[in-house]
Design a protein around this motif. Structure first.
Motif, PDB file in Angstrom:
ATOM      1  N   LEU A 105       0.991  -1.050   0.357  1.00  9.78           N
ATOM      2  CA  LEU A 105       0.067  -0.230   0.018  1.00  9.78           C
ATOM      3  C   LEU A 105       0.854   1.174   0.092  1.00  9.78           C
ATOM      4  CD1 LEU A 105      -2.480  -0.893   2.780  1.00  9.78           C
ATOM      5  CD2 LEU A 105      -2.969  -0.587  -0.045  1.00  9.78           C
ATOM      6  N   ASN A 106       0.439   2.205  -0.814  1.00 11.70           N
ATOM      7  CA  ASN A 106       1.351   3.253  -1.109  1.00 11.70           C
ATOM      8  C   ASN A 106       0.764   4.185   0.674  1.00 11.70           C
ATOM      9  OD1 ASN A 106       1.681   6.236  -1.670  1.00 11.70           O
ATOM     10  ND2 ASN A 106       1.354   5.834  -3.913  1.00 11.70           N
ATOM     11  N   PRO A 107       1.889   4.192   1.620  1.00 13.32           N
ATOM     12  CA  PRO A 107       2.147   5.111   2.024  1.00 13.32           C
ATOM     13  C   PRO A 107       1.597   6.650   2.211  1.00 13.32           C
ATOM     14  CG  PRO A 107       4.370   4.810   2.161  1.00 13.32           C
ATOM     15  CD  PRO A 107       3.588   3.974   0.826  1.00 13.32           C
ATOM     16  N   LEU A 108       1.302   7.321   1.422  1.00 15.95           N
ATOM     17  CA  LEU A 108       0.905   8.583   1.280  1.00 15.95           C
ATOM     18  C   LEU A 108      -0.401   8.630   0.721  1.00 15.95           C
ATOM     19  CD1 LEU A 108       3.881  10.235  -0.587  1.00 15.95           C
ATOM     20  CD2 LEU A 108       3.147   9.819   2.033  1.00 15.95           C
ATOM     21  N   MET A 109      -1.166   7.353   0.608  1.00 18.00           N
ATOM     22  CA  MET A 109      -2.571   7.428  -0.168  1.00 18.00           C
ATOM     23  C   MET A 109      -2.965   7.093   1.610  1.00 18.00           C
ATOM     24  SD  MET A 109      -3.027   6.552  -3.468  1.00 18.00           S
ATOM     25  CE  MET A 109      -2.322   6.465  -4.887  1.00 18.00           C
ATOM     26  N   ARG A 151      -4.644   7.257   6.510  1.00 20.61           N
ATOM     27  CA  ARG A 151      -3.231   6.178   5.029  1.00 20.61           C
ATOM     28  C   ARG A 151      -3.049   4.798   5.824  1.00 20.61           C
ATOM     29  NH1 ARG A 151       0.440  10.487   3.454  1.00 20.61           N
ATOM     30  NH2 ARG A 151      -1.009  12.674   3.424  1.00 20.61           N
TER      31      ARG A 151
END
Lengths: 322, 285
Positions: A105-109, A151
């Motif tokens: 998972l994208n940590p910024l999304m 997030r």
């Protein structure tokens, strides 16, 4: 239709830059409504197999033979498609859940943005499908309303895993590839995620479940294929493979599983997975096999049908021996 | 959709704001003020009152203009060229870094490594002095100035490109980039959504290190007579003012100047700290 061929992999062969066969003639079929587990130790080529199907092979590795036929009314060989043409099927017909929950998972999304972006592949309104996918992946309505804007760093491992599953199923693909989906989860969460996977198979999705934990497959998988050093060494229904393993490697894998009902010592498979394939001839498992014969050192055994529900690649267990 | 305001952008956006402010302030203050040579090099009025009763907060320059708006105008010009150079450097870092991080070419790796070593081994100032003085006096100013900016940009690119390349390479190995490819996203979509948000902080760091360098180098070398041609920047303004001052006023103006330069140099770093970017970077893969 349940049981129909959704994805057929035939003779898939992948070479590394040194010319060694990382995958060697892999035959494998995924059927609608069934969970097919791909089992093997780390380094056996399970993830490489998934990456080959998805066109995600790392630099240096190349598919040199075989086919991956997706049933889309007529069989479409994914390996023969250009990257642009392949994208037409990825996500829409074939879903994928990556191996590592945290890195997946994208940590910024935010959680919902992750699923929403994937949902936008189809022209239909994405928001409703995003919510539906999150719920189908086993997340609660409360999560969808209150926590989906968080997030990944603020979510538990189980929630992250379900978000990855939601991302993969949001476009309702007919084939779902799950790479070690429960590897980093605690036992109760693992059970819950397994139940979710079982439910997804009930929706006529053909699921490929890659795992190194053969013990987790009882009651979950419909079929099992055991992989060793890039070759399928045994395949069959889950019941048959788990109850009566035939290949020495499968026997070894099962003997490594601790059991509460028996007071037997755990017997690890001797040795390690060889790293230099050039030094191996014949059966790739023979250096670690307790029942290896002279023939095993020179001839590579073929995956032969033992019965209508079993295939084994072993000289000691072939049709004659059987 | 990432709805949070990207922190790197906040930092980057401050530089143009400072630049626009300087432009907005300087011409209005500077143009209407006539040059009065008799009032050259007056000390600040709060230190010593002028004979005609006019108030000069920082004294006057060599043409008798109030020094404060002159400083603003010079700062505006300096920032204009510094921002242009920084933009070129960031573009170079991004282009080279993203290409190198994506294709992992050995040739490019060797080139960037050689560039990084070169930057460490060769003093930037020495190259600038050589370039600036090697041009004949009749050379077009634009060409001379462009060559000096090019040197500064070239010195900034290898380190920044390596930073970006390493980040892109690390991101390429993450599951979320693989997942993005696997749900059928185009390479551009994957870059925009999954990779670029992680590069913003790196870009902010590149800006924070490159922008002050442009200012400091211009001002510092101006004292050696090495400056952009036909360019009234901070360096030329300060050197002209200091050469003919009385010692008390000169010391005062020098202190103000040093404060301006140090402030400009430290502003981006201070902002990075204020926005907690170093802590934020800890979350990145």
């Amino acid at each position: 239709m349940k049981g129909s061929e959704a994805l057929a992999i035939r003779g898939l062969t992948v070479r590394n830059p040194r010319g060694q066969k990382i995958l060697d003639g892999v035959d494998f079929t995924l059927r609608a409504g069934e969970i097919t587990a791909l089992v093997g130790e780390t380094g056996s080529g399970k993830t490489t197999l998934l990456n080959s199907i998805l066109g995600l092979l790392p630099r240096g590795l190349a598919v040199v033979g075989g086919s991956v036929a997706l049933d889309d009314g007529k069989p479409i060989d994914l390996l023969r498609l250009s990257p642009d043409a392949l994208r037409h099927y990825l996500g829409l017909q074939v879903g994928y859940v990556p191996q590592d929950v945290r890195s997946g998972l994208n940590p910024l999304m935010s959680a919902e943005a992750t699923v929403f972006e994937a949902a936008q592949r189809r022209p239909e309104p994405a928001r409703e499908r995003m919510t539906s996918a999150l719920l189908r992946a086993g997340l609660s309505e409360r999560f969808v309303e209150q926590d989906a804007k968080r997030r990944p760093g603020k979510l538990s491992g189980g929630q992250c895993q379900r978000i990855l599953i939601a991302q993969a199923i949001v476009n309702e693909p007919r084939v779902l590839l799950l790479d070690e989906p429960t590897a980093s989860l605690d036992p109760p969460t693992r059970r819950e995620v397994q139940a979710t996977i079982r439910r997804l198979a009930g929706d006529h999705c053909a699921i490929c479940l890659v795992t190194h934990d053969i013990s987790a497959l009882a009651g979950l998988a419909d079929a099992i294929a055991v992989m060793y050093l890039g070759r399928i060494v045994e395949s069959g229904t889950a019941d048959a493979v788990l109850r009566q393993p035939l290949h020495p490697y499968t026997v070894g894998l099962l003997s490594c599983v601790p059991r509460l009902d028996r007071r037997e010592r755990i017997l690890p498979i001797p040795g390690e997975i060889p790293t230099n394939l050039d030094e191996l001839s014949g059966c790739r498992f023979h250096p670690r096999c307790g029942s290896s014969q002279d023939q095993c050192r020179s001839d590579a055994p073929q995956l032969l049908e033992i019965s209508s529900i079993r295939k084994v690649a072993c000289h000691a267990v072939g049709p004659a021996a059987h | 959709m990432n709805v949070r305001v990207p922190r790197g952008i906040e930092v980057i956006s401050l530089a143009p704001i400072v630049f626009l402010l300087a432009i907005a302030i300087a011409p209005g203050w500077l143009s209407p003020v006539p040059s009065r040579h008799s009032d050259s090099f007056l000390p600040p009025s709060w230190y010593e009152s002028s004979s005609d009763g006019a108030w000069y907060s920082l004294g006057t320059d060599y043409l008798g203009r109030p020094f404060a708006p002159v400083l603003c105008g010079a700062l505006s010009d300096t920032l204009r060229i510094a921002l242009l150079g920084t933009l070129l450097a960031v573009t170079g870092c991004l282009a080279l870094g993203v290409i190198h991080g994506s294709i992992a070419s050995r040739g490019l790796e060797a080139l960037i490594a050689a560039g990084s070593l070169g930057v460490m081994a060769i003093p930037e100032a020495a190259v600038l002095i050589t370039i600036a003085t090697a041009w004949p006096r009749t050379a077009p100013p634009l060409r001379v100035n462009a060559s000096m900016v090019a040197v500064l940009v070239l010195f900034a690119v290898p380190t920044g490109a390596r930073l970006i390349a390493e980040r892109v390479r690390a991101l390429g190995k993450t599951g979320f980039v693989a997942a993005s490819h696997a749900y059928g996203a185009t390479p551009f979509h994957t870059f925009r959504l999954e990779i670029w948000p992680h590069l913003r902080e790196d870009v902010a760091w590149i800006v924070a290190s490159v922008l002050p360098r442009f200012v400091a180098v211009e001002v510092g070398l101006a004292y050696l007579g090495v400056e952009y041609r036909e360019f009234e920047g901070l360096g030329r303004t300060l050197t002209k003012s200091f050469n003919n001052l009385g010692i008390g006023t000169a010391v005062f103006q020098m202190l103000v100047t040093i404060l301006v330069i140090v402030g400009l140099a430290l502003l981006p770093q201070l902002l990075l700290r204020a926005f907690g970017l170093s802590q934020f970077r800890g979350n990145l893969p």
